[in-house]
Design a protein around this motif. Structure first.
Motif, PDB file in Angstrom:
ATOM      1  N   LEU A 114       0.828  -1.204   0.000  1.00 22.08           N
ATOM      2  CA  LEU A 114       0.000   0.000   0.000  1.00 22.08           C
ATOM      3  C   LEU A 114       0.866   1.258   0.000  1.00 22.08           C
ATOM      4  O   LEU A 114       0.543   2.246  -0.666  1.00 22.08           O
ATOM      5  N   GLU A 115       1.950   1.225   0.727  1.00 24.72           N
ATOM      6  CA  GLU A 115       2.876   2.365   0.746  1.00 24.72           C
ATOM      7  C   GLU A 115       3.447   2.609  -0.645  1.00 24.72           C
ATOM      8  O   GLU A 115       3.486   3.745  -1.127  1.00 24.72           O
ATOM      9  N   TRP A 116       3.862   1.546  -1.289  1.00 24.40           N
ATOM     10  CA  TRP A 116       4.423   1.672  -2.652  1.00 24.40           C
ATOM     11  C   TRP A 116       3.363   2.195  -3.619  1.00 24.40           C
ATOM     12  O   TRP A 116       3.608   3.111  -4.389  1.00 24.40           O
ATOM     13  N   ALA A 117       2.142   1.616  -3.538  1.00 25.85           N
ATOM     14  CA  ALA A 117       1.086   2.036  -4.454  1.00 25.85           C
ATOM     15  C   ALA A 117       0.697   3.490  -4.215  1.00 25.85           C
ATOM     16  O   ALA A 117       0.508   4.257  -5.164  1.00 25.85           O
ATOM     17  N   LEU A 118       0.594   3.896  -2.973  1.00 19.61           N
ATOM     18  CA  LEU A 118       0.166   5.244  -2.666  1.00 19.61           C
ATOM     19  C   LEU A 118       1.230   6.287  -3.004  1.00 19.61           C
ATOM     20  O   LEU A 118       0.972   7.259  -3.708  1.00 19.61           O
ATOM     21  N   TYR A 119       2.448   6.041  -2.519  1.00 17.42           N
ATOM     22  CA  TYR A 119       3.478   7.063  -2.685  1.00 17.42           C
ATOM     23  C   TYR A 119       4.129   7.049  -4.068  1.00 17.42           C
ATOM     24  O   TYR A 119       4.414   8.107  -4.619  1.00 17.42           O
ATOM     25  N   SER A 120       4.371   5.872  -4.612  1.00 15.48           N
ATOM     26  CA  SER A 120       5.072   5.819  -5.903  1.00 15.48           C
ATOM     27  C   SER A 120       4.126   5.966  -7.082  1.00 15.48           C
ATOM     28  O   SER A 120       4.385   6.731  -7.999  1.00 15.48           O
ATOM     29  N   LEU A 123       0.927   9.264  -5.928  1.00  9.47           N
ATOM     30  CA  LEU A 123       1.447  10.585  -5.629  1.00  9.47           C
ATOM     31  C   LEU A 123       2.724  10.908  -6.386  1.00  9.47           C
ATOM     32  O   LEU A 123       3.088  12.072  -6.514  1.00  9.47           O
ATOM     33  N   GLY A 124       3.432   9.909  -6.831  1.00 10.76           N
ATOM     34  CA  GLY A 124       4.680  10.116  -7.564  1.00 10.76           C
ATOM     35  C   GLY A 124       5.845  10.533  -6.702  1.00 10.76           C
ATOM     36  O   GLY A 124       6.823  11.100  -7.206  1.00 10.76           O
ATOM     37  N   TRP A 125       5.786  10.300  -5.395  1.00 11.96           N
ATOM     38  CA  TRP A 125       6.895  10.626  -4.512  1.00 11.96           C
ATOM     39  C   TRP A 125       7.935   9.533  -4.598  1.00 11.96           C
ATOM     40  O   TRP A 125       7.673   8.384  -4.808  1.00 11.96           O
TER      41      TRP A 125
END
Length: 126
Positions: A114-120, A123-125
């Motif tokens: 979920l962290e990878w999906a959300l941020y990468s 959001l593109g962070w």
């Protein structure tokens, strides 16, 4: 809908016993502090004697007798319990530990996904 009746003190003798037990407890604490100039062992001994007297008075009341009967019934029921053998207990404990480790790994992997999906991705962070 279940109706439960509150237990009340029914006789004046029981009321007097409970009041006496309460007064003995309060008196024990008061004596402990009033004997502030005495040695600690005298203060503690007086507190313990008055607390033991309070417990003794309480146990002679109807509620105290009910408490004793409850304890005796609990011991009887405890003797009826079929306890697992040592190998069974060890095996079940091992199952619990394995389950905890598997769940911890699953939750960690889910969190990282979920962290990878959300941020990468979203959001593109980086």
């Amino acid at each position: 809908m279940s109706t439960q009746q509150a237990e009340t003190v029914t006789t004046s003798a029981d009321k007097a016993k409970l009041a006496a037990a309460g007064l003995l407890v309060v008196g024990g604490v008061a004596v402990f502090y009033l004997l502030g100039q005495q040695d600690l062992w005298v203060r503690v001994l007086s507190l313990l004697v008055l607390m033991a007297a309070a417990v003794g008075v309480f146990l002679t009341s109807a509620q105290g007798k009910e408490l004793i009967a409850f304890g005796q019934d609990s011991v009887k029921e405890l003797r009826k319990v079929v306890w697992p053998s040592r190998p069974e207990a060890t095996q079940m404990t091992l199952y619990v530990f394995i389950f905890v480790v598997v769940m911890a790994l699953f939750l960690w992997l889910t969190d990282k996904a979920l962290e990878w999906a959300l941020y990468s991705l979203i959001l593109g962070w980086k």
